[in-house]
Scaffold this active site. Structure first.
Site, PDB file in Angstrom:
ATOM      1  N   ASP A 124       0.745  -1.184   0.142  1.00 15.81           N
ATOM      2  CA  ASP A 124      -0.005  -0.085   0.067  1.00 15.81           C
ATOM      3  C   ASP A 124       0.926   1.302   0.070  1.00 15.81           C
ATOM      4  O   ASP A 124       1.823   1.493   1.122  1.00 15.81           O
ATOM      5  CB  ASP A 124      -0.842  -0.062   1.242  1.00 15.81           C
ATOM      6  CG  ASP A 124      -2.111   0.804   0.951  1.00 15.81           C
ATOM      7  OD1 ASP A 124      -2.232   1.792   0.446  1.00 15.81           O
ATOM      8  OD2 ASP A 124      -3.028   0.577   1.893  1.00 15.81           O
ATOM      9  N   ASP A 125       0.863   2.114  -0.990  1.00 18.69           N
ATOM     10  CA  ASP A 125       1.469   3.396  -1.241  1.00 18.69           C
ATOM     11  C   ASP A 125       2.982   3.156  -1.173  1.00 18.69           C
ATOM     12  O   ASP A 125       3.789   3.944  -0.813  1.00 18.69           O
ATOM     13  CB  ASP A 125       1.091   4.311   0.124  1.00 18.69           C
ATOM     14  CG  ASP A 125      -0.231   4.762  -0.085  1.00 18.69           C
ATOM     15  OD1 ASP A 125      -0.958   4.324  -1.049  1.00 18.69           O
ATOM     16  OD2 ASP A 125      -0.576   5.950   0.324  1.00 18.69           O
ATOM     17  N   CYS A 144      -5.642   4.175  -4.086  1.00 21.03           N
ATOM     18  CA  CYS A 144      -5.878   2.684  -3.518  1.00 21.03           C
ATOM     19  C   CYS A 144      -7.048   2.030  -4.356  1.00 21.03           C
ATOM     20  O   CYS A 144      -6.885   0.849  -4.906  1.00 21.03           O
ATOM     21  CB  CYS A 144      -5.894   2.810  -2.120  1.00 21.03           C
ATOM     22  SG  CYS A 144      -4.828   3.635  -1.008  1.00 21.03           S
ATOM     23  N   HIS A 191     -10.908  -3.031   0.498  1.00 21.67           N
ATOM     24  CA  HIS A 191     -11.089  -1.541  -0.248  1.00 21.67           C
ATOM     25  C   HIS A 191     -11.846  -1.509  -1.523  1.00 21.67           C
ATOM     26  O   HIS A 191     -11.671  -0.591  -2.296  1.00 21.67           O
ATOM     27  CB  HIS A 191      -9.726  -0.906  -0.389  1.00 21.67           C
ATOM     28  CG  HIS A 191      -9.599   0.574  -0.003  1.00 21.67           C
ATOM     29  ND1 HIS A 191      -8.529   1.527  -0.510  1.00 21.67           N
ATOM     30  CD2 HIS A 191     -10.270   1.244   0.869  1.00 21.67           C
ATOM     31  CE1 HIS A 191      -8.872   2.643   0.178  1.00 21.67           C
ATOM     32  NE2 HIS A 191      -9.811   2.567   1.119  1.00 21.67           N
ATOM     33  N   ASP A 241       0.053  -0.696  -4.688  1.00 23.42           N
ATOM     34  CA  ASP A 241      -1.075  -0.073  -5.342  1.00 23.42           C
ATOM     35  C   ASP A 241      -1.260   1.084  -6.161  1.00 23.42           C
ATOM     36  O   ASP A 241      -2.060   1.416  -6.993  1.00 23.42           O
ATOM     37  CB  ASP A 241      -2.425  -0.506  -4.538  1.00 23.42           C
ATOM     38  CG  ASP A 241      -2.142   0.669  -3.364  1.00 23.42           C
ATOM     39  OD1 ASP A 241      -0.949   1.101  -3.146  1.00 23.42           O
ATOM     40  OD2 ASP A 241      -3.120   0.998  -2.569  1.00 23.42           O
ATOM     41  N   ASN A 242       0.193   1.851  -5.862  1.00 22.75           N
ATOM     42  CA  ASN A 242       0.228   3.265  -6.368  1.00 22.75           C
ATOM     43  C   ASN A 242       1.387   3.716  -5.857  1.00 22.75           C
ATOM     44  O   ASN A 242       2.058   3.113  -5.138  1.00 22.75           O
ATOM     45  CB  ASN A 242      -0.679   4.120  -6.010  1.00 22.75           C
ATOM     46  CG  ASN A 242      -1.111   4.043  -4.317  1.00 22.75           C
ATOM     47  OD1 ASN A 242      -2.436   4.026  -4.090  1.00 22.75           O
ATOM     48  ND2 ASN A 242      -0.356   4.660  -3.505  1.00 22.75           N
TER      49      ASN A 242
HETATM   50 CA   LIG Z   1      -2.472   2.881  -1.878  1.00 20.02          CA
END
Ligand SMILES: [Ca+2]
Ligand SMILES: [Ca+2]
Lengths: 502, 502
Positions: A21-22, A61, A124, A270-271
Site C-alpha cells: 500500500d503506497d 488505492c 477497499h 497499488d500506487n
Molecule cells: Ca495505496
C-alpha cells in the site's frame, strides 16, 4: 506455450499476489533505495524477474485494487467518479458504492478451476454487506474493508472493523491496536495468517490463490516492536523492513514445503509513494511526483515475479506491464481463458516471464477519474492533461522539491492540442519535454496516438460507483457486531454527492 | 587486523582503482537505474561490497582526482583557486599549475613497497612537463592529460595529445578518433591496455597498482560501434554499457589468472553526473542536483569494493567513505604506514570492508574551491553555503526540474548563522529542512560542528595551483611530437588570472 508443455504437475500452480500500500518504486534496495533495507525483496528479485516498467492502473488505492481484481480499468469497472472532471476517488467508509456484482472478480474465476482463495489485509472495494469479499469469490478473509486510519470516536465516525471471514472480530485501535508511536502487531498477524493458510492448503493439497495486502506502508505507518527504530528511514522504513521480512517468511515457507516450483508469486504496490508527508514517506526513486498523480512517481510500481524453475533467476523485464495483467496471468496459470463477454485491459505475463517473448506494442493508459491523462507506448509517454495538486491551501504537496515548467501544473491543464511528450529511456524523470514539431516528437506521438484512438473508440465507461456518500452507511454495525457487543448506532441514511478535493 | 594475520601470500595484493568520469550514483542497475544496463557492475556488487554513502572529495574532475591520488583535500594539495570565492576549478589545457612536487602521489609510495604502477585514461593533474604522471610515481601511462573535448583547429587551440609512457603517440580526433556521431574505440583501447598490463604483471609476478580512468561518460560521450544504439538511454547509456563491459573484462581476467583473491578492486566515479546536458546525461538517482554542486547529486558516488575471499559477497556498507580513503586503503594493503609529515583526509577502508568494524564518527567535508560549503556526519548534513548555478545566461542547469526553497539557491548564499540541516536517512534527496531550534536540529548540528571546528582549527590551505592560465603553455609540442612530426606552434607565453565562471 512452453510453460504448459513442460507442466507435468497434476495440481494447478498456486498464485500469490502480494500488494503493498503506497509503497514506492524507489523503496526497494534493488531499485536503488540508498538505505538498502529490503534484503528479502532484493533476493526475491535475484531469484525471479524484476519488472522495471510495471504500472498501477490508477494512482490511488481503491481503483487500483479494483482493477487488479477485475483485470479492467477503473473507467470500466466503475471505480471512478463523475462528480468532477479528472478527479480520483476511493472508498472511505462513507462511500455508498463498491465492486458491482456485474464485475467478475479474480477468485470467482479461479474458484471454477478449483482454487481456494483468501484475502489477507486491505480489501477497499466497498464495505457495505453486498461488497464483502466472500460475496465476490473469496473463500476466506482476514482484514479490513478500509484503510486503518483513526482512531475515531465511534460517535461521529466508527473505527474500521477487522473481519475473519463473514464476521467482524474487532476494530482497529480497539482489539487491533495501533499505538500513536506507530507500534502495532498487524503486519505480524498478516504474515501469520498467510503462513497458516499456505500450510493448510498444502496439507489439503488444494491449489490456492492468496491475495496478501498488508497496509503498514500506508499512512499512519506502523511496525511491531522488534522493527521500530531499526531503519535509517524512521517509521516508514521500519514498516517497509517488516513487510520485507514478511515476504521472506512467505517465500521461505514455500521453499520449506517444497511447493516453490508450483507457486507463482508476484510482488507489487497499488500506487506510488504518497509524498505529502514531508520527509517521513516512501520513495519514488528518480521518478516525478507521487501518489494521486499520473506522472511516473504516481503509478510506476516496484514489481517482482517469482516462480523458481519457471522464471529464470535474475531476469530483468522491460516489457510494459500493469497490475491488470496479473488477472490475465492468474487465469492463464489456472489453464483458463479470459471471459469473452467483456473487454480486458491486461494480458498474461507468462509469454515474457516464462518464454522471453516480449510484446513491444503494449500501451499504458494513465487515468485520473473519468479522464485519460496520459499514455505510454514503447519509450514514449504523452501527457494530454497535467495536474500536480488539488487544493494548495491544504498544503498537499504531490511533487515536493520538483518543478517542471508546463508539466507539474498545480491546476488541471489541457495539452490535447499539443501533448507533452517524454522519452522515458533517457529521461525517466519526465524533466525534458521533446521539442514540438521535431521528427522524433511526431513519430513518438503518432505511435502513441494509434493506440489511444483505438482505446477511446472502443471505450464504454461503466456505471460510476464512487459518486454517492452517506454517513449513515459507515461501519456502524458490521456482521458479527452483535456477538461481540460492538454494534454502534449511526445517523439515519442521508446520501449526498461525494466531493473529492484531492 | 584479521586481514594481515590470514595473509600468507608472499606477494603483496594488487590494487586496481577504476575511476569513472562524471558517472552518477544512479547510473548503475544495482543503484536503481530503471534501464538496469550494468550487469557486470551489478555482479561486482553482489560479489563484493556496495558502499552506499561514498563521496568524491570535490564535485569536479581535477580536484577530485588530485585528492584520490594524494589522499588529501584539494584545499590542502593545491587543486583549488583563490581567484574567486567558493569556485571550483579544474585543469583545462591552458592551466599553468598541476600536481606540486611536494605532494606524495600514491604510486610514489607504492613503488617503495615494490609495486609497478600504470595509469590508463585521463590524468588531469596538469599537462605541463613537470606534471607528467611518470614524474609522479607512475611507471607506465596510456592516456591523456586532459579531457577529450574537441576537435580543435590546432591553431587557436591544439587537440589533446595521447601518451604512451613519456611520449605522445597521437592526438584525439586525429590518430585517436572520436566521431561526431559519438563513435570511438577509445574505451576498447583502455580495456585492452588494462588486460595487457595485468597479464604482463602476472607473468613477471610483480605486484601492481592499476589506475584505470576511461572517460567515455564525460561529455562528449562516446562508444564503440558494437555498443552504439544498444542502450535505452541513448549515447550516454551506450558509453556506460561499454564501461560496464570493460569492468567485466578486467574482473574476468583476474579470475582467469586466478589472482582475484590477491587483488583489491575499487570502482567509483570522480563526481556526480553532469546534469546540464538536458535529457542526454547521467543519473544521480534520488539525489539533489549534480556535478559542480555540493548537494548529494554532486558528490555521492556509485562505489563498489571487490576482493574475493576477503570481502564478504553482497555486503552493503553504509559507513561514510571518500575517494581519499582509497589512498590510505592502498597504503594499508601494501603493508605501509601513511607518511607522518602531513595531514591525510582519508583512512583505510579495510576495517569496515574486511573486519566489519564500522566507524560512525567519520565526517565528509564538501568544498567548492576555498570554501567549506557543507559537512556530513552520521545521518546529518549541514549546509553552510548553498549555490546551484553559476551564470544563468549560459543556461547551465545543475538542478534541472528540482527546486528546494532556500537550498537550490542560484546565487551563493551564506547560511553560517543558521545552517540548513538535513537527515539523509529519511530524506536522501535534501528536500525537507529540519526546523530550526528543534531538539533534533540542535543535536544534529552540534554533532557536525564538533568535527567542523576541529577540521577548521587544523586546516592549513596549500598553495593554490589553479589560479594562473596561459595559452602559450597548451599542448602545442608535447614530448614525442618531433618523432611524429606533430609539433604545433602556439602563441608566446602570456599568463593571466584564470576565471572560473561555473
Ligand atoms: Ca495505496
Ligand atoms: Ca569528472
Amino acid at each position: 506455450h512452453a510453460f504448459y508443455s513442460t507442466n507435468s504437475n497434476p495440481s494447478k500452480p498456486n498464485v500469490i499476489l502480494m500488494l503493498m500500500d503506497d509503497m514506492g518504486w524507489g523503496d526497494l534496495g534493488v531499485l536503488g533505495n540508498p538505505a538498502k533495507e529490503t534484503p528479502n525483496l532484493d533476493r526475491m528479485a535475484s531469484e525471479g524477474a524484476l519488472m522495471t516498467d510495471f504500472y498501477a492502473p490508477n494512482p490511488l488505492c481503491s481503483p487500483s485494487r479494483a482493477s487488479l481484481l477485475t483485470g479492467r480499468l477503473p473507467i470500466r469497472n466503475g471505480f471512478y467518479t463523475t462528480n468532477d472532471h479528472a478527479r480520483c476517488s476511493y472508498t472511505p467508509q462513507y462511500i455508498v458504492g463498491g465492486i458491482p456484482d456485474s464485475e467478475i472478480v479474480l477468485p470467482e474465476l479461479l474458484n471454477k478451476a478449483g482454487y481456494r482463495s483468501k484475502i489477507i489485509g486491505k480489501w477497499h472495494l466497498g464495505h457495505q454487506t453486498q461488497y464483502h469479499p466472500l460475496k465476490h469469490g473469496f473463500d476466506e478473509y482476514f482484514g479490513a474493508p478500509n484503510c486503518h486510519v483513526g482512531p475515531y470516536d465511534n460517535k461521529k465516525q466508527p473505527n474500521i472493523p477487522v473481519y475473519r471471514d463473514a464476521d467482524m472480530i474487532g476494530r482497529y485501535y480497539e482489539e487491533f491496536k495501533i499505538d500513536k508511536s506507530g507500534e502495532s502487531n498487524l503486519t505480524q498477524m498478516f504474515i501469520e495468517e498467510a503462513i497458516a493458510f499456505i500450510e493448510k492448503q498444502h496439507q489439503t493439497g488444494e491449489q490456492f490463490f492468496l491475495y496478501w495486502t498488508p497496509d503498514a506502508s500506508h499512512s499512519p505507518h506502523y511496525a511491531s516492536k522488534s522493527f521500530l527504530g531499526t531503519s535509517q528511514r524512521e517509521l516508514y522504513g521500519d514498516a517497509v523492513m517488516e513487510l520485507d521480512y514478511g515476504v521472506g517468511q512467505i517465500l521461505g515457507k514455500l521453499k520449506e514445503l517444497q511447493i516453490e516450483n508450483n507457486t507463482f508469486v508476484f510482488f507489487s504496490s497499488d500506487n506510488g509513494a504518497a509524498l505529502s508527508g514531508g520527509a517521513y514517506v516512501g520513495s519514488n526513486g528518480p521518478f516525478l511526483c507521487g501518489k494521486h498523480t499520473t506522472f511516473e512517481g504516481g503509478m510506476r510500481e516496484p514489481s517482482i515475479a517469482w516462480w523458481p524453475g519457471r522464471i529464470k533467476p535474475g531476469k530483468i523485464v522491460h516489457e510494459l506491464g500493469s497490475l491488470m495483467d496479473l488477472f490475465a496471468t492468474a487465469v492463464d496459470i489456472a489453464g483458463m481463458k479470459l471471459p469473452a463477454d467483456r473487454v480486458y485491459d491486461g494480458s498474461s505475463l507468462l509469454p515474457v516471464l516464462v518464454d522471453d517473448k516480449m510484446n513491444k506494442n503494449k500501451t499504458i493508459f494513465y487515468y485520473r477519474g473519468n479522464e485519460l491523462m496520459a499514455a505510454r507506448r514503447g519509450m514514449y509517454k504523452a501527457h494530454f492533461w497535467t495536474w500536480s495538486e488539488g487544493i494548495p491551501t491544504l498544503h498537499l504537496e504531490y511533487c515536493p522539491g520538483m518543478q517542471v515548467e508546463d508539466v507539474t501544473t498545480r491546476n488541471l491543464t489541457n495539452h490535447m492540442a499539443q501533448p507533452v511528450l517524454f522519452h522515458l529511456g533517457r529521461d525517466p524523470g519526465e524533466k525534458f519535454k521533446l521539442k514540438l514539431n521535431t521528427a522524433e516528437y511526431k513519430k513518438g506521438l503518432q505511435f502513441i496516438m494509434e493506440a489511444v484512438i483505438e482505446h477511446k473508440k472502443t471505450m464504454i465507461p461503466g456505471q460510476p460507483q464512487l459518486n454517492m456518500c452517506d454517513k449513515g452507511i459507515m461501519n456502524w454495525a458490521p456482521s458479527g457486531c452483535e456477538t461481540l457487543n460492538k454494534c454502534l448506532h449511526g445517523p439515519p441514511s442521508n446520501p449526498f454527492k461525494c466531493s473529492w478535493p484531492v
